[in-house]
Design an enzyme around this catalytic site. Structure first.
Site: not given
Ligand code: BGC
Length: 681
Positions: A312-313, A453, A565
């Site tokens: 998705w970056d 995550e 995270k």
């Protein structure tokens, strides 16, 4: 704009540091979108992680992760003087420096040795041509203040550095006059990879692997050896190449055009460090400009980490840069997702859902994400992770990419040639994934993972629900608008769905649960998040027994706590600010900051953007530097459990660009955000 050779555009390391070899490989990388050449020295080999990583060519070896292929290294070279090898780490080194000129993507090294009672200087320069994407060029010069007999061993090193290889079962090598070649086929697909390397003079001898040149470098004279390499994948054919100087000039010219389109200048006192970091980030993005039908991998072209896969970056952190500087490249990124729709349809089907569930780690649409992404550092057993199965937000991220591209270009054709179908298939996926809660008369997205995550299999992750909602509403809007202009084409697209698809999606969206911000302005990341242990990321860090320990999964240190995270609600707030007031963005920024580990390089820029939107100049600057300097500092995590995850961080570079080009201006003039009232609370 600054040009070629400008000292302000040069990154330098003075002296050789053996401990920095791997991180310098990332930091001094050159590339042209088709491949990346790590910033290593000529005399280095696989043990120094020399890599010529090819975009979009994947190979899998039985029982190991499928990953991108590293080609043979055309530029291996070892100089011997007086029978002894000259290496940057030899004990007769007087001085060493290597540098990267980010104005034109040229890597240089200069090393001086004490030889035969005098000083011998070895200089080498190389670049991956932006003008001819199959071509790399290198020039070696050797000069000395005494006469020295020198042997140069140069050639194509086929002993390739690989994480999950070997990807070539056999390699054919040979020499034709002034040219060496090495050809191999990737194990899985049989795709051929051919590397040719042409020298500026004919070698004295070829030993079956390397060419040998025997020369006497006379005192005060300079010996020059140029190497022009071509890397050819599949059916690509060699083309005649120009000489080094001509290639250099055309490469520099291409770079200067790219900088003209993409440079961002900061104004203010004491901004030199930040300005360089920003330009360096832009450099990292430019060397990833997508070619052909490839997209961009999460670790760019710095190696095989993360399997060379597309995350998705790309949509969330890279697309904005390309959309504003190189619309053709942006289109390629969007088309990659449209082209890989079949993979997403197949993935959804394999889980029993309808529509398009995109690959978490896309290798041409195939999901390369393993069920076991990390290894427990204590037991050395693989840990079951649910990135692939539960990070369903990926489909909405893909949709948002298409929508943003359309908003910028009004490219109806892209929508008619697959874009609209992709958007509707994505919405259909969420529709089919969702659960209808009778008691509350609303749809919910259960058993998911948000961007954070460390908390797996949660219910109603705010980021996921809002993104799914937003993309569905926009998809329907675009569908209606397009139908007015192109009724028969849109009817043809809709025939691939149930007849009442638009009405069903409409109703679904109107009943999808969208968590609201509480009275304190904070939105809960997922159902039950507030009930988790209230402890900061710093406190949790102190609980680690092993620094490489994995924080998430079922037994990680963060799992039962509020520690996350990376930006999650804050990521939502900066992506879709229209659903928040400025005060709410500020409240979420304040609330989640202490709980965020920033264990992903994607986090800092989201916090920087939120700081910009809420007028926090100092914080914005701090997070901006953090994201822009990550590859300069060799930052970012190198390990996830026992798995090596080092490399460059394109999303952080893209994030730095977003903060500089789109965030900073908001500090003085926070945009007025319009809140769409959340429903079904
Ligand atoms: C992050 C993901 C990201 C991936 C690749 C992971 O560590 O949590 O959000 O997509 O790295 O950059």
């Amino acid at each position: 704009m600054r040009r070629n050779g400008d000292p302000e555009m040069i990154l330098t390391r003075d002296g050789f540091d053996g401990d920095a070899v791997v991180s310098d490989g990332n930091k001094f990388i050159t590339g042209n979108g088709k491949f990346g050449y790590r910033g290593t020295l000529d005399e280095m080999t696989r043990e120094h992680c020399v890599g010529l990583n090819i975009a979009g060519l994947y190979d899998g070896v039985e029982g190991k992760w499928r990953e991108t292929v590293n080609a043979f290294n055309p530029f291996y070279l070892q100089v011997y003087a007086d029978g002894k090898p000259l290496c940057a780490w030899s004990d007769n080194v007087i001085g060493h420096r290597h540098s990267l000129d980010i104005s034109c993507g040229v890597f240089s090294r200069e090393t001086r040795f004490s030889v035969c009672g005098g000083t011998l200087e070895l200089k080498a320069q190389r670049f991956c041509s932006m003008a001819d994407v199959n071509v790399l060029a290198s020039r070696l010069t050797v000069s000395s203040d005494v006469d020295v007999a020198v042997e140069i061993v140069a050639g194509i090193d086929d002993d390739v550095w690989e994480l999950n290889g070997p990807h070539f079962s056999s390699v054919a090598k040979g020499c034709r006059e002034d040219m060496l070649y090495a050809v191999g086929s990737a194990q899985e697909s049989g795709t051929s990879v051919r590397v040719n390397c042409k020298f500026s003079s004919v070698p004295n001898r070829f030993d079956g692997r390397f060419a040998h040149f025997y020369v006497t470098v006379a005192a005060g004279k300079t010996y020059v050896l140029d190497r022009i390499a071509q890397v050819l994948v599949g059916d690509e054919q060699p083309t005649p190449t120009e000489d080094y100087d001509a290639l250099y000039a055309r490469n520099a010219d291409m770079w200067s055009k790219m900088w003209d389109r993409s440079d961002v200048e900061l104004e203010g006192d004491g901004i030199d460090r930040a300005q360089f970091a920003l330009r360096y980030s832009i450099y990292q993005l430019l060397i990833l400009t997508p070619r052909g039908d490839c997209s961009i991998a999460a670790r760019g072209l710095s190696g095989q980490t993360y399997k060379g896969a597309v995350f998705w970056d790309t949509e969330m952190f890279l697309l904005p840069f390309f959309m504003n500087t190189d619309i053709a490249a942006a289109k390629r990124l969007v088309e990659y997702r449209i082209r890989t729709l079949d993979g997403a349809l197949a993935k959804a089907k394999s889980y029993g859902y309808k529509g398009a569930f995109y690959a978490w780690e896309s290798q041409d649409g195939y999901d390369a994400c393993s069920d076991f992404n990390v290894t427990d550092v204590f037991t050395h057993r693989p840990v079951r992770t649910y990135f692939k199965d539960k990070q369903i937000h990926i489909s909405a991220d893909v949709a948002l990419g298409i929508i943003r591209y359309f908003d910028k270009t009004q490219d109806n054709e892209l929508l008619l040639r697959g874009g609209l179908e992709t958007l509707l298939q994505i919405s259909l996926f969420y529709y089919s994934y969702s659960y209808y809660n009778h008691n509350k008369d609303r749809f919910e997205l259960l058993d998911v993972m948000g961007p954070d995550e460390y908390h797996e299999r949660v219910n109603n992750n705010a980021y996921t629900n809002y993104m799914a909602y937003h993309c569905t509403v926009r998809a329907l809007e675009l569908c209606r608008a397009l139908r007015r202009e192109f009724p028969s084409e849109v009817a043809a697209v809709l025939r691939r769905f149930e007849p009442d698809i638009c009405d069903s999606l409409d109703e679904w969206a109107s009943k999808l649960y969208l968590p609201a911000c509480g009275d304190n302005g904070v939105m809960e990341q997922f159902d039950g998040y507030f009930a988790l242990e209230d402890v900061t990321a710093e406190e949790v860090r102190k609980r680690l027994v092993n620094p490489r320990e994995y924080w998430g999964g079922t037994t990680g240190v963060a799992t039962a706590t509020r520690v996350i995270k990376q930006a999650d609600v804050v990521m939502l707030a900066v992506t879709l600010p229209q659903y928040f007031t400025v005060g709410q963005i500020a409240a979420n920024y304040r609330f989640y900051l202490g709980y965020t580990e920033h264990g992903s390089s994607l986090s800092a820029s989201a916090y920087a953007l939120a700081a910009c939107m809420t007028g926090r100049a100092e914080d914005a600057w701090k997070w901006f530097l953090h994201t822009a300097e990550i590859d300069l500092n060799g930052g970012g995590k190198q390990w996830a459990g026992d798995v090596y995850i080092g490399g460059t961080h394109p999303a952080a570079s893209g994030g730095a660009w977003m903060v500089a080009a789109q965030g900073f201006e908001q500090i003085c003039r926070p945009k007025f955000l319009h809140r769409v009232v959340s429903h079904h609370e």
